[in-house]
Design a protein around this motif. Structure first.
Motif, short mmCIF file in Angstrom:
data_model
loop_
_atom_site.label_atom_id
_atom_site.label_comp_id
_atom_site.label_asym_id
_atom_site.label_seq_id
_atom_site.Cartn_x
_atom_site.Cartn_y
_atom_site.Cartn_z
N UNK A 41 23.53 40.29 107.29
CA UNK A 41 23.11 41.42 108.15
C UNK A 41 22.50 42.28 107.49
N UNK A 42 21.60 42.95 108.07
CA UNK A 42 20.68 44.22 107.65
C UNK A 42 19.55 44.71 108.74
N UNK A 43 19.29 45.82 108.13
CA UNK A 43 17.92 46.20 109.07
C UNK A 43 16.60 45.77 108.87
N UNK A 44 15.80 45.89 109.30
CA UNK A 44 14.21 45.40 109.08
C UNK A 44 14.05 44.07 109.48
N UNK A 45 13.50 43.18 108.63
CA UNK A 45 13.09 41.68 108.96
C UNK A 45 14.30 40.77 108.67
N UNK A 46 14.56 39.92 109.66
CA UNK A 46 15.22 38.81 109.33
C UNK A 46 14.68 37.61 109.48
N UNK A 47 14.77 36.73 108.51
CA UNK A 47 14.05 35.39 108.59
C UNK A 47 14.89 34.12 108.65
N UNK A 48 14.87 33.94 110.06
CA UNK A 48 15.63 32.74 110.58
C UNK A 48 15.20 31.37 110.12
N UNK A 49 15.91 30.88 109.10
CA UNK A 49 15.59 29.70 108.58
C UNK A 49 16.04 28.34 109.36
N UNK A 50 17.17 28.69 110.32
CA UNK A 50 17.65 27.56 110.92
C UNK A 50 16.83 26.98 112.02
N UNK A 51 16.08 27.76 112.65
CA UNK A 51 15.27 27.19 113.65
C UNK A 51 14.41 26.29 113.52
N UNK A 52 13.50 26.37 112.37
CA UNK A 52 12.60 25.20 112.15
C UNK A 52 12.72 24.59 110.86
N UNK A 53 13.12 25.49 109.96
CA UNK A 53 13.18 24.66 108.27
C UNK A 53 14.43 24.03 108.08
N UNK A 54 14.42 22.77 109.00
CA UNK A 54 15.80 21.91 108.85
C UNK A 54 15.43 20.65 108.46
N UNK A 55 14.33 20.56 107.54
CA UNK A 55 13.99 18.79 107.20
C UNK A 55 14.76 18.38 106.09
N UNK A 56 14.82 17.10 106.02
CA UNK A 56 15.29 16.52 104.79
C UNK A 56 13.84 16.14 104.13
N UNK A 57 13.26 16.59 103.17
CA UNK A 57 12.05 16.55 102.67
C UNK A 57 11.77 15.23 101.77
N UNK A 58 12.78 14.90 100.99
CA UNK A 58 12.51 13.70 99.71
C UNK A 58 13.90 13.30 99.68
N UNK A 59 14.07 11.85 99.24
CA UNK A 59 15.28 11.45 98.71
C UNK A 59 14.91 10.59 97.48
N UNK A 60 15.58 10.50 96.31
CA UNK A 60 15.41 9.79 95.31
C UNK A 60 16.80 9.09 95.13
N UNK A 61 16.96 7.92 95.55
CA UNK A 61 18.38 7.23 95.60
C UNK A 61 18.69 7.01 93.84
N UNK A 62 17.73 6.46 93.21
CA UNK A 62 17.74 5.94 92.02
C UNK A 62 18.30 7.31 91.03
N UNK A 63 17.58 8.35 91.14
CA UNK A 63 17.86 9.57 90.27
C UNK A 63 19.00 10.38 90.86
N UNK A 64 19.43 10.11 92.37
CA UNK A 64 20.43 10.61 92.94
C UNK A 64 20.22 12.16 93.15
N UNK A 65 19.15 12.45 93.80
CA UNK A 65 18.83 13.80 94.24
C UNK A 65 18.03 13.69 95.90
N UNK A 66 18.07 14.93 96.57
CA UNK A 66 17.30 15.09 97.57
C UNK A 66 16.94 16.47 97.63
N UNK A 67 15.76 16.71 98.30
CA UNK A 67 15.30 17.93 98.39
C UNK A 67 14.96 18.16 100.15
N UNK A 68 15.63 19.46 100.13
CA UNK A 68 15.69 19.87 101.51
C UNK A 68 15.25 21.28 101.75
N UNK A 69 14.94 21.56 102.97
CA UNK A 69 14.62 23.02 103.39
C UNK A 69 15.92 24.02 103.55
#
Length: 944
Positions: free
Chosen positions: A90-118
């Motif tokens: 919560x704050x004044x000014x500008x709120x950046x709503x990441x939930x609305x669009x930036x909700x993608x699973x971008x990459x998964x590396x099963x062998x190395x055990x990591x994922x990149x997400x928004x």
């Protein structure tokens, strides 16, 4: 608002963002600003503008534009799921709503055990997408259906199992942030422009590292946020990204997150132990750690009672439920692993320990994963239910996540409870005993000046208690406005280093200003931050809007849960019960003061128009924030001052005259397609039914006159029809009647009388009351015959149960078809059997599924009784919801909802039945599949 902030409302910033190529939404809709003013805390801060970026590139545009001199003092705060309990986003000014669009699973590396997400990806959504790979992201929260990975990173969230799996910060591998010069990734070589900034940050961090470590206890739930220790490894190097973990958006905009993944363990078992009191349950923690459990959670008697009263404990054995004179405190002990023998040995050891502990009266062992999930829902569901208590004072989160060494926990809790008792406060306690973290929710009325003073006094005292017992004041829910305690807790030298880090990354002090630390600006405190209004006057029709506590179960990502369909389709916070409650609360406060705000009313009209009226919020929200009912109140007030749209007046007329229209329908039927087309153009609708239902067979119909004079034979069932079914769904009437006949009953169809659904929805209370009075009288006369009353459509039956009592109309019991048949089975009624029936998929109406949660199980039992194999998969809303799905302006949302959870269930070679008229219409128009009512398929099966 500062002079620079005024540019936000004068479109200067929006224009600059568009010129720079920003692709997302830029909005200052008053309803949206109201929704973004609150979270799961007791605070309220109204922002000036909300932007919803589409991706990292959009975030880089934001950072670049804001670096321009005219925007130098614009505050910027990222927001994820808004589940923070201390005003973090919560704050004044500008709120950046990441939930609305930036909700993608971008990459998964099963062998190395990591994922990149928004950052806007929801935790449960991530793990559902990862499940086929056999991996998962381990940190767990009670808000996992709606909290985002970005929010978890920003607060360093954790929950059940953190003793083994660690906090969020223990499971992050890399971050990407947006800067005015571009994107900076921690797993890539820093560009030249980043070098001076990183150098200044490292100097500050290294300079304060020793003082930081000297003031942070060595606990599993370690202190995070500006983590100088891990950012500056002893062996050299600078892991700058670790400073952002738990920093609550005060250092910059996170745009991409690399998370560490673990293998899903094949074995999981749960012990639920009932103790005779919370003190004994708590004292068991340290001995039980010897059995190496994955997690130990506790609930005190207060939370247990709330869960019990709400039906959450119905699945537990009777011995584990409290009875008058005997209270129970629960301990949940989970064991995970891959070796069944090892799990069995750990559980056996655990049982041996329990046998020696005082007060461990009952033990229940769950082995099935679905049952374990249901049992854990008791714990997670209790969090929201704490807000359901009656009265102006309610459990409040403000000292709810203190951590002390587990061996100190009983003594710490004793002192904590004594503090609350001395202040005359009741409280609920639950939490993660294995890591020494308990959630206390003292009961306060935040509208009361005295209770606000108590809030400060208790916070100060609990802060001192955590230091006395070697703990941390902020264990898992972040700091937010409690960051005001950070300076005295960590000491001047370390705090100065945090300020240096802040200065390096945020020299203008614009990122979530007033939180944690700063360089000159005032730090928000628990008593200096504006509170949201806590209560409405007793009996006020908008009371539930004020009781909304922001727990936000309505923001669940899950497609197969009904609440809330409009949010699921849009990811727009104002299109949710929480968002609508916030806007209604603001409107109500203005009206109570004798004022109106034309822009707020216009925006509120728009957000309420997006509500499908499914009533899932009334049934599924822990505090029953019933938006459709409150919408009626708003419409009633608004349209007493404004002219209704012509389309609404036509709809109200159609409902009011539906009985007369039914009488002449045989004469109108030949020209109905033409009339329907004209009606669509006049009302802004489409896909209205092109055929009218004919009159039911005379042997089925029962007029009001005959109802009063005819003696009904045994096994008569009176069918109650709504106006849509009567006018447009002859097949459903036939299916239900033939199904009942095949099962040995004598169905009779009452004359149709409209229930007033459209009138109530549109705020025409007088029109609704007139229709409700007539229907109530008819149903009362029908009940006097002694024959059971069964409604043809679930939405109609639920209206009689939910809306009629609220409006003061007492009606006799009208059952759903499946409720009636299950009652008959339980009374010993025998039914004929189907030979070699085809397996059936049965889909419930969403209002039915949320209001009668055992509805699917009832249909399964009926089908099993007559020899039909049936499955009842969980689905969300189909997207029709009466007239909503026909209105042209709602086609995008309506189709999106059908695609989310209905299309895959409908488009199959297997026979599919649906209980709701709306659902059958939606399936027909969007998939071409003409679904039947399940009673029709039952009748066909019995005839074979």
């Amino acid at each position: 608002m500062t002079q620079h902030d005024k540019s936000l409302s004068q479109d200067t910033l929006p224009q600059a963002l568009r010129r720079a190529g920003f692709a997302g939404e830029i909005e200052n809709d008053t309803a949206l600003l109201s929704a973004m003013s609150t979270d799961n805390s007791i605070y309220q801060i109204r922002p000036d503008i909300v932007v919803a970026p589409h991706d990292s590139a959009d975030c880089a545009v934001i950072a670049s534009v804001l670096s321009q001199p005219q925007f130098a003092s614009v505050a910027v705060t990222p927001r994820g799921g808004g589940t923070g309990t201390n005003g973090q986003s919560l704050n004044r000014g500008l709120i950046i709503d990441t939930r609305r669009h930036m909700h993608r699973l971008l990459d998964v590396n099963v062998e190395e055990g990591w994922a990149e997400v928004e950052p806007g990806l929801v935790l449960d959504d991530l793990n559902e997408q990862l499940r086929p790979s056999g991996l998962f992201f381990a940190p767990e929260t009670s808000t996992s259906t709606r909290c985002t990975i970005g929010g978890m990173v920003s607060t360093d969230a954790s929950g059940k199992g953190s003793r083994v799996y660690g906090k969020t910060s223990d499971n992050i591998l890399a971050l990407q942030i947006a800067r005015p010069e571009g994107l900076l990734s921690s797993n890539e070589k820093p560009p030249e422009w980043a070098a001076p900034m990183l150098h200044r940050a490292e100097q500050a961090a290294r300079g304060g590292r020793d003082a930081f470590m000297a003031n942070t206890p060595r606990l599993n739930r370690r202190f995070t946020g500006y983590d100088l220790e891990r950012a500056c490894p002893p062996g050299g190097g600078f892991e700058w990204w670790r400073l952002f973990l738990g920093a609550e958006g005060t250092l910059g905009l996170i745009t991409r997150i690399r998370v560490k993944l673990r293998r899903i363990e094949s074995e999981k078992q749960l012990l639920v132990v009932g103790f005779d009191g919370f003190r004994n349950a708590l004292s068991s923690t340290n001995p039980l750690l010897a059995a190496e459990p994955t997690a130990i959670e506790v609930m005190n008697e207060t939370v247990q009672k709330i869960a019990s009263d709400s039906g959450l404990l119905d699945g537990l054995p009777a011995a584990l439920r409290a009875v008058p004179g005997r209270e129970i405190a629960y301990t949940f002990i989970e064991f995970n692993g891959n070796d069944p023998a090892a799990i069995a040995a750990r559980i056996a050891h655990c049982r041996e320990i329990l046998a020696e502990l005082p007060g461990a009266d009952e033990i229940y062992q769950a082995r099935d994963r679905s049952e374990i999930q249901r049992l854990w829902a008791i714990r997670s569901g209790s969090v929201g239910l704490l807000g359901k208590v009656d009265g102006p004072a309610r459990p409040v989160a403000f000292v709810e996540d203190c951590v002390v060494p587990p061996e100190n926990l009983p003594a710490f809790v004793d002192d904590f409870r004594a503090l609350l008792t001395s202040n005359g406060l009741s409280f609920g306690i639950y939490g993660h005993a294995d890591v020494g973290c308990l959630h206390f929710r003292p009961t306060l009325n935040i509208d009361s000046e005295d209770d606000r003073d108590r809030l400060v006094a208790i916070s100060d005292a609990v802060f001192d208690l955590t230091r006395k017992y070697g703990g941390i004041f902020w264990g898992e829910h972040g700091k937010g406005v409690r960051g005001a305690y950070l300076r005295p807790w960590i000491g001047e030298e370390a705090y100065s280093a945090l300020q240096g880090v802040k200065q390096a990354f945020d020299p203008e002090g614009r990122f979530n200003p007033g939180k944690l630390t700063g360089n000159g600006e005032a730090i928000m405190g628990i008593a200096t931050t504006p509170f949201r209004q806590f209560n409405a006057p007793e009996g006020d029709p908008l009371e539930r809007a004020f009781r909304c506590n922001g727990n936000a179960q309505c923001l669940s990502y899950a497609h197969s849960t009904p609440m809330c369909p409009s949010f699921k389709a849009t990811s727009d916070l104002r299109q949710s019960p929480k968002g609508r409650a916030d806007a209604l609360r603001e409107w109500h406060s203005l009206r109570a003061a004798g004022h109106t705000d034309d822009q707020l009313e216009a925006d509120l009209l728009d957000t309420l128009d997006g509500c499908l009226g499914c009533k899932a919020c009334e049934s599924s929200c822990p505090v029953q924030v019933d938006i459709p009912t409150m919408r009626t109140t708003f419409y009633e007030d608004y349209f007493s001052r404004h002219t209704r749209p012509f389309a609404d007046r036509l709809t109200l007329l159609a409902e009011r005259m539906s009985r007369q229209f039914k009488a002449v329908s045989p004469f109108v039927s030949p020209v109905w397609p033409l009339l329907a087309g004209i009606g669509q153009r006049l009302t802004g609708t489409q896909d209205l039914p092109r055929r009218l239902a004919g009159q039911a067979a005379p042997s089925l119909r029962l007029s009001d006159k005959d109802l009063a004079s005819t003696s009904l034979p045994d096994d008569t069932v009176l069918l109650v029809q709504d106006w849509f079914t009567a006018l447009f769904d002859a097949q459903a009437i036939k299916d239900i009647a033939e199904g009942l006949r095949a099962l040995g009953y004598r169905p009779r169809l009452l004359e149709m009388r409209p229930a007033g659904k459209a009138a109530l929805t549109m705020g025409d209370r007088k029109g609704f009351e007139k229709m409700a009075q007539a229907l109530s009288q008819q149903l009362s006369r029908a009940a006097e015959t002694g024959a059971p009353l069964v409604g043809l459509d679930p939405a109609f039956v639920m209206m009689l149960r939910q809306d009629y009592p609220k409006a003061g109309f007492a009606v006799p019991e009208v059952l759903l078809v499946q409720e009636f048949l299950v009652q008959e089975i339980e009374a010993g009624k025998t039914f004929p059997s189907v030979r070699g029936g085809t397996p059936l998929r049965l889909l419930s109406h969403c209002t039915e599924a949320t209001s009668v949660q055992k509805s699917g199980a009832m249909w399964t039992r009926i089908c099993q009784t007559i020899g039909i194999e049936a499955e009842t998969p969980a689905t969300g809303c189909c997207g029709m919801a009466g007239l909503f799905g026909h209105q042209s302006r709602h086609q995008g949302v309506s189709r999106a909802l059908f695609d989310l959870s209905w299309r895959t269930q409908v488009e199959t070679d297997q026979p599919v039945a649906a209980t709701g008229f709306s659902c059958r219409c939606q399936a027909s128009r969007f998939s071409g599949h003409n679904l039947r009512h399940p009673m029709g398929l039952i009748a066909e099966g019995l005839r074979q």
